[in-house]
Design a protein around this motif. Structure first.
Motif, mmCIF file in Angstrom:
data_model
loop_
_atom_site.group_PDB
_atom_site.id
_atom_site.type_symbol
_atom_site.label_atom_id
_atom_site.label_comp_id
_atom_site.label_asym_id
_atom_site.label_seq_id
_atom_site.Cartn_x
_atom_site.Cartn_y
_atom_site.Cartn_z
ATOM 1 N N ALA A 1 35.038 35.934 30.353
ATOM 2 C CA ALA A 1 36.359 35.353 30.609
ATOM 3 C C ALA A 1 36.301 33.828 30.684
ATOM 4 O O ALA A 1 37.281 33.158 30.376
ATOM 5 C CB ALA A 1 36.933 35.914 31.902
ATOM 6 N N HIS A 2 35.160 33.299 31.056
ATOM 7 C CA HIS A 2 35.029 31.848 31.211
ATOM 8 C C HIS A 2 35.398 31.089 29.930
ATOM 9 O O HIS A 2 36.040 30.043 29.987
ATOM 10 C CB HIS A 2 33.611 31.496 31.635
ATOM 11 C CG HIS A 2 33.371 30.031 31.768
ATOM 12 N ND1 HIS A 2 33.856 29.306 32.827
ATOM 13 C CD2 HIS A 2 32.730 29.161 30.967
ATOM 14 C CE1 HIS A 2 33.514 28.043 32.673
ATOM 15 N NE2 HIS A 2 32.829 27.923 31.547
ATOM 16 N N ASP A 3 35.016 31.611 28.780
ATOM 17 C CA ASP A 3 35.248 30.926 27.512
ATOM 18 C C ASP A 3 36.580 31.266 26.861
ATOM 19 O O ASP A 3 36.897 30.724 25.800
ATOM 20 C CB ASP A 3 34.115 31.247 26.535
ATOM 21 C CG ASP A 3 32.786 30.689 27.015
ATOM 22 O OD1 ASP A 3 32.800 29.622 27.666
ATOM 23 O OD2 ASP A 3 31.748 31.313 26.754
ATOM 24 N N LEU A 4 37.362 32.154 27.472
ATOM 25 C CA LEU A 4 38.656 32.530 26.898
ATOM 26 C C LEU A 4 39.676 31.410 27.037
ATOM 27 O O LEU A 4 39.660 30.659 28.012
ATOM 28 C CB LEU A 4 39.238 33.747 27.622
ATOM 29 C CG LEU A 4 38.686 35.124 27.313
ATOM 30 C CD1 LEU A 4 39.395 36.149 28.182
ATOM 31 C CD2 LEU A 4 38.832 35.472 25.860
ATOM 32 N N ASP A 5 40.552 31.331 26.065
ATOM 33 C CA ASP A 5 41.707 30.444 26.164
ATOM 34 C C ASP A 5 42.870 31.225 26.756
ATOM 35 O O ASP A 5 42.962 32.445 26.590
ATOM 36 C CB ASP A 5 42.121 29.932 24.781
ATOM 37 C CG ASP A 5 41.091 28.987 24.189
ATOM 38 O OD1 ASP A 5 40.431 28.272 24.967
ATOM 39 O OD2 ASP A 5 40.949 28.967 22.954
ATOM 40 N N VAL A 6 43.774 30.529 27.417
ATOM 41 C CA VAL A 6 44.990 31.155 27.934
ATOM 42 C C VAL A 6 45.861 31.552 26.748
ATOM 43 O O VAL A 6 46.112 30.746 25.855
ATOM 44 C CB VAL A 6 45.762 30.194 28.860
ATOM 45 C CG1 VAL A 6 47.084 30.792 29.282
ATOM 46 C CG2 VAL A 6 44.916 29.850 30.074
ATOM 47 N N THR A 7 46.293 32.821 26.723
ATOM 48 C CA THR A 7 47.137 33.285 25.622
ATOM 49 C C THR A 7 48.501 33.762 26.089
ATOM 50 O O THR A 7 49.371 34.026 25.279
ATOM 51 C CB THR A 7 46.454 34.415 24.822
ATOM 52 O OG1 THR A 7 46.127 35.480 25.707
ATOM 53 C CG2 THR A 7 45.199 33.907 24.135
ATOM 54 N N VAL A 8 48.693 33.878 27.409
ATOM 55 C CA VAL A 8 49.988 34.287 27.956
ATOM 56 C C VAL A 8 50.347 33.320 29.074
ATOM 57 O O VAL A 8 49.547 33.081 29.976
ATOM 58 C CB VAL A 8 49.946 35.728 28.515
ATOM 59 C CG1 VAL A 8 51.263 36.102 29.167
ATOM 60 C CG2 VAL A 8 49.596 36.727 27.420
ATOM 61 N N TRP A 9 51.550 32.746 28.991
ATOM 62 C CA TRP A 9 52.055 31.847 30.028
ATOM 63 C C TRP A 9 53.267 32.490 30.663
ATOM 64 O O TRP A 9 54.201 32.898 29.975
ATOM 65 C CB TRP A 9 52.473 30.501 29.432
ATOM 66 C CG TRP A 9 51.313 29.672 28.996
ATOM 67 C CD1 TRP A 9 50.694 28.700 29.724
ATOM 68 C CD2 TRP A 9 50.645 29.710 27.741
ATOM 69 N NE1 TRP A 9 49.670 28.146 28.989
ATOM 70 C CE2 TRP A 9 49.623 28.753 27.756
ATOM 71 C CE3 TRP A 9 50.789 30.482 26.588
ATOM 72 C CZ2 TRP A 9 48.766 28.537 26.692
ATOM 73 C CZ3 TRP A 9 49.933 30.272 25.519
ATOM 74 C CH2 TRP A 9 48.944 29.301 25.585
ATOM 75 N N VAL A 10 53.260 32.575 31.990
ATOM 76 C CA VAL A 10 54.389 33.122 32.728
ATOM 77 C C VAL A 10 55.188 31.936 33.254
ATOM 78 O O VAL A 10 54.675 31.133 34.039
ATOM 79 C CB VAL A 10 53.936 34.008 33.904
ATOM 80 C CG1 VAL A 10 55.140 34.579 34.634
ATOM 81 C CG2 VAL A 10 53.026 35.125 33.403
ATOM 82 N N GLY A 11 56.444 31.840 32.817
ATOM 83 C CA GLY A 11 57.286 30.717 33.216
ATOM 84 C C GLY A 11 58.473 31.166 34.019
ATOM 85 O O GLY A 11 58.411 32.153 34.753
ATOM 86 N N LYS A 12 59.595 30.461 33.844
ATOM 87 C CA LYS A 12 60.775 30.737 34.653
ATOM 88 C C LYS A 12 61.388 32.100 34.368
ATOM 89 O O LYS A 12 62.131 32.616 35.184
ATOM 90 C CB LYS A 12 61.815 29.636 34.487
ATOM 91 C CG LYS A 12 62.400 29.525 33.106
ATOM 92 C CD LYS A 12 63.376 28.379 33.037
ATOM 93 C CE LYS A 12 63.894 28.214 31.626
ATOM 94 N NZ LYS A 12 64.781 27.073 31.509
#
Length: 82
Positions: A10-21
């Motif tokens: 998991a350390h090398d993973l990029d963020v692929t889901v952003w939770v916003g408003k």
């Protein structure tokens, strides 16, 4: 796979889901699709999404909604595994 191995991957993973408003509801389907394609997904909880509770509480709720386990929570980023 043990927890240490999952955290290492998991350390090398990029963020692929952003939770916003839009909240957790807005990302459940996308997160489900991504977890179907790969076993680890990194999710970032933006400030507007955190207004309703702590990161840990929201991570638990999100994991339950997509039938996944929480690998790691650091700051406002969550790694989920299925």
């Amino acid at each position: 796979m043990d927890d240490q191995e999952l955290k290492r991957r998991a350390h090398d993973l990029d963020v692929t889901v952003w939770v916003g408003k839009g909240g957790l509801e807005a990302v459940v389907d996308e997160l489900n699709d991504q977890l179907s394609d790969r076993d680890l997904v990194k999710v970032k909880l933006l400030r507007s999404a955190r207004a309703g509770g702590s990161t840990d509480e929201q991570a638990e709720t999100l994991a339950e909604r997509v039938n996944a386990t929480i690998v790691d929570v650091r700051g406002h980023t969550v790694v989920l595994h299925r």
